[in-house]
Design a protein around this motif. Sequence first.
Motif, short mmCIF file in Angstrom:
data_model
loop_
_atom_site.label_atom_id
_atom_site.label_comp_id
_atom_site.label_asym_id
_atom_site.label_seq_id
_atom_site.Cartn_x
_atom_site.Cartn_y
_atom_site.Cartn_z
N ASP A 1 0.82 -1.21 0.00
CA ASP A 1 0.00 0.00 0.00
C ASP A 1 0.86 1.27 0.00
O ASP A 1 0.52 2.26 -0.62
CB ASP A 1 -0.94 -0.01 1.22
CG ASP A 1 -1.98 -1.12 1.10
OD1 ASP A 1 -2.11 -1.67 -0.01
OD2 ASP A 1 -2.63 -1.44 2.12
N ASN B 1 2.02 1.92 -3.37
CA ASN B 1 0.90 2.36 -4.20
C ASN B 1 0.54 3.83 -3.94
O ASN B 1 0.17 4.54 -4.87
CB ASN B 1 -0.31 1.46 -3.93
CG ASN B 1 -1.45 1.74 -4.88
OD1 ASN B 1 -2.47 2.28 -4.49
ND2 ASN B 1 -1.24 1.39 -6.15
N MET C 1 -2.80 1.37 -14.37
CA MET C 1 -2.46 0.14 -13.65
C MET C 1 -2.36 0.30 -12.13
O MET C 1 -2.93 -0.51 -11.39
CB MET C 1 -1.21 -0.49 -14.22
CG MET C 1 -1.34 -1.99 -14.21
SD MET C 1 -0.27 -2.82 -15.35
CE MET C 1 1.17 -2.97 -14.38
N PRO C 2 -1.63 1.31 -11.63
CA PRO C 2 -1.51 1.38 -10.16
C PRO C 2 -2.86 1.56 -9.48
O PRO C 2 -3.02 1.15 -8.33
CB PRO C 2 -0.63 2.62 -9.94
CG PRO C 2 0.03 2.88 -11.24
CD PRO C 2 -0.89 2.38 -12.30
N GLN D 1 -5.60 0.11 -9.94
CA GLN D 1 -6.35 -1.12 -9.65
C GLN D 1 -5.90 -1.75 -8.34
O GLN D 1 -6.56 -2.66 -7.83
CB GLN D 1 -6.26 -2.10 -10.81
CG GLN D 1 -4.98 -2.90 -10.86
CD GLN D 1 -4.88 -3.73 -12.13
OE1 GLN D 1 -4.62 -3.23 -13.21
NE2 GLN D 1 -5.12 -5.02 -11.98
N PHE D 2 -4.76 -1.26 -7.80
CA PHE D 2 -4.30 -1.81 -6.52
C PHE D 2 -4.64 -0.88 -5.35
O PHE D 2 -4.28 -1.14 -4.21
CB PHE D 2 -2.78 -2.05 -6.56
CG PHE D 2 -2.35 -2.87 -7.74
CD1 PHE D 2 -2.94 -4.11 -7.99
CD2 PHE D 2 -1.37 -2.42 -8.61
CE1 PHE D 2 -2.55 -4.88 -9.07
CE2 PHE D 2 -0.98 -3.18 -9.69
CZ PHE D 2 -1.58 -4.41 -9.93
N ARG E 1 -6.71 0.86 -2.48
CA ARG E 1 -7.83 0.51 -1.64
C ARG E 1 -8.17 1.67 -0.74
O ARG E 1 -7.28 2.10 -0.01
CB ARG E 1 -7.50 -0.71 -0.77
CG ARG E 1 -7.70 -2.02 -1.48
CD ARG E 1 -6.86 -3.08 -0.81
NE ARG E 1 -5.89 -3.62 -1.74
CZ ARG E 1 -5.99 -4.84 -2.28
NH1 ARG E 1 -6.99 -5.61 -2.02
NH2 ARG E 1 -5.06 -5.28 -3.10
N ARG F 1 -10.78 1.80 -4.01
CA ARG F 1 -10.51 2.24 -5.38
C ARG F 1 -11.24 3.54 -5.67
O ARG F 1 -12.27 3.85 -5.09
CB ARG F 1 -10.94 1.14 -6.35
CG ARG F 1 -9.98 -0.04 -6.29
CD ARG F 1 -10.37 -1.14 -7.21
NE ARG F 1 -10.11 -0.79 -8.61
CZ ARG F 1 -9.84 -1.70 -9.54
NH1 ARG F 1 -9.80 -2.97 -9.22
NH2 ARG F 1 -9.64 -1.34 -10.78
N PHE F 2 -10.65 4.31 -6.59
CA PHE F 2 -11.29 5.54 -7.03
C PHE F 2 -12.41 5.17 -8.00
O PHE F 2 -12.32 4.19 -8.73
CB PHE F 2 -10.30 6.45 -7.76
CG PHE F 2 -9.17 6.93 -6.89
CD1 PHE F 2 -9.42 7.74 -5.79
CD2 PHE F 2 -7.85 6.58 -7.17
CE1 PHE F 2 -8.37 8.19 -4.99
CE2 PHE F 2 -6.81 7.02 -6.38
CZ PHE F 2 -7.07 7.83 -5.28
N SER F 3 -13.45 6.00 -8.00
CA SER F 3 -14.54 5.71 -8.92
C SER F 3 -14.21 6.27 -10.31
O SER F 3 -14.80 5.87 -11.30
CB SER F 3 -15.84 6.33 -8.41
OG SER F 3 -15.61 7.71 -8.16
N GLU G 1 -11.16 6.27 -12.15
CA GLU G 1 -9.80 5.87 -12.51
C GLU G 1 -9.42 6.40 -13.89
O GLU G 1 -8.33 6.92 -14.10
CB GLU G 1 -9.70 4.35 -12.50
CG GLU G 1 -9.75 3.78 -11.08
CD GLU G 1 -9.73 2.26 -11.05
OE1 GLU G 1 -9.77 1.65 -12.13
OE2 GLU G 1 -9.66 1.71 -9.94
N ARG H 1 2.22 7.53 -14.94
CA ARG H 1 1.85 6.37 -14.13
C ARG H 1 2.31 6.56 -12.68
O ARG H 1 1.59 6.22 -11.74
CB ARG H 1 2.46 5.11 -14.71
CG ARG H 1 2.10 3.85 -13.95
CD ARG H 1 2.75 2.62 -14.54
NE ARG H 1 4.20 2.69 -14.46
CZ ARG H 1 5.03 1.83 -15.04
NH1 ARG H 1 4.54 0.85 -15.79
NH2 ARG H 1 6.32 1.95 -14.92
#
Lengths: 232, 409
Positions: free
Chosen positions: A83, A86, A110-111, A113-114, A116, A118-120, A122, A158
């Motif tokens: 985390d 991330n 990609m980052p 999706q990890f 927590r 998650r953003f609505s 993305e 990214r």
Amino acid sequence: MAGPLISVRNATRIYGKGEARVAALDGVSFDIYPGEFVAIIGASGSGKSTLMNLLGALDKPTDGEITISGQALSKRSQRQLADFRNKIVGFVFQQFQLMPRKSALKNVMMPLQFRRPRFSDEKERATQRLNDVGLGDRMDHKPTQLSGGQQQRVAIARALVGEPEILLADEPTGALDSKTSEDIMALLHQLNDNGQTVIIITHDPEVADAAKRVITLRDGKIISDQTRDMAA
Amino acid sequence: MRIPGVAIITSALGSLIERPFRTALTMLGIIFGVIAVFVSLSLGEGGKERIRENLDSVSARTISISPNWTGRSSRQRPWRPFTENDLLEIQSLNGVYAATGGLDSTYTVVSEASDWSTNVRGIDTSYLKAQELVMDRGIPISDFEIQAKSAVAVIGSSAARSLFPNQDPVGQRVKIENIPFRIIGLTKEKGGESWRGRDEDNFILIPRTTGRARLFGDHRLARQQVRSITIVGENQGVLKQIEDDIDRIMRRSRGLTPDEPPDYRIFNFSANRQAFADTMRTVSLVILALGGVSLIVGGVGVMNIMLANVTERTREIGLRKALGARRSDILLQFLTEAILLTVISGIIGLILGYFISQTVADMDQMKIKYSWTVIMLAFGASFVTGIISGFIPAFNASRLDPVEALRNE
Ligand SMILES: Nc1ncnc2c1ncn2[C@@H]1O[C@H](COP(=O)(O)OP(=O)(O)O)[C@@H](O)[C@H]1O
Ligand SMILES: [Mg+2]
């Protein structure tokens, strides 16, 4: 002034055993404050990447402690370290490390999706980052359809998409020609002007000259740590 | 709203589609594996089923007994036929499908067109059932004809062809030892030869009572009542019990003390049964070997392809971890990929396997048996190989520190 964002104490990283034992990093200590732009320089093999990997929690020190945002990394679980990577840091690699078969947009997403929770939004966030690095019109291109400089911009987007506290870049211009390097450096400085803490490894004296603070390594030790008054 | 499962599957599908060549090769490996296992097992199970059917056929369930007129005991004891009472007792045994007893001898039978040497059998109403004979035309010999000692006959198809070429035998007359018989029925061709190499359709059947009273009376075997008894068990399982029961009945009926040797013989097809059982075991082993080999070949293929990709995938895992993936994220992703890959390929393999085994079976007139066991086995095997080869490398790579995994060039 607030406390340091990064505090490195006696960080040591030893590779191998016995004859093959190499102290890639040998008892390094320093602090970095929010909003700094730090360049780490040194000859090849002096331990720059090793240090950067420790700061990004991609590797663990053999000895010593690294504290970031008040949290000692050695006391964090695997899951907390994930985390941390991330959320807290964004890493830019010399070799870009993009997924070759994914579009620029997918790579930047990609980052997220990890994350927590998650953003609505993305996709919007990733699009925004690509716009920021000037690639708004290349979102659907695969890395192979982009130039080196463009690929590194995707990698920077990214690294930034998760809004990290620290941007770490290991020779981000090492694989680029000088004109493109200048563009990338301008981008990083621009980010720093907006308050982003940036730590960058470089070989390039010009790049180093542009940094407010330069840490020089030799044989795993800090031999100089200079902060210049850029206002002058 | 985001549904986590869907997102994971979509991303796994995306990852599979991004590498079409590798995905296709892996799928081919799994598909071939499943086809091989499914086809060989289905055909094999079909073969076993056919053998089992043979084992359960009437001839394999037949026991016959006859008085023993060879060996030393014949010198001490006169040769004795069975009685109709013996037959009745056997008929009432548990597990007996049919039991028939009669007399037979070979005569030259004369028709208007020709004469022909054939086996004339005095029978009861159980005979057709015990011999698996069915009527082609006309009617069988019934209790009425047996009671009335009528001079009627049912003719086997090859005897009919010889005595009545190009004619309907039913309604015709034949003479046996100058006694006229009216033919009331013709049996359907049984085909083939008996295990003694005898033409199975060369016979004439007459009521046992008629034969005893008018035909066999002049013969050497004059006073025998029932010459031999043929018993068909309901299934393989009861044969042993029936044999034991027959032994008991015969010993009592013939007044034998327990230590006297029997003066009758029981023939069964246990030798054939043993051969069948051996064949079955061989078939099973061959199938097992075939299935095993195809499984290994398919599995090795899949593992090869998957392992060849470990380097690339290890770097990917390193990158994902560097970007903040937890170990569980990595494992879930690779597990989903492996499951998707094997399930899709497994289903394709089963469908293709079905058509292939159907085609093979049609070509060679083989029997196929589809069973859930076979389907689960073929599918399960592919599943396991897919999971192992797709998941184990990912499992190992996910344990590395991100730098280590990223260094994999
Ligand atoms: N995985 C490793 N195993 C053994 N030695 C290593 C490993 N990574 C780096 N080193 C050694 O550590 C020292 C520092 O390496 P590195 O941090 O990559 O230097 P730089 O980035 O400054 O060129 C070098 O001597 C290098 O050979
Ligand atoms: Mg380096």
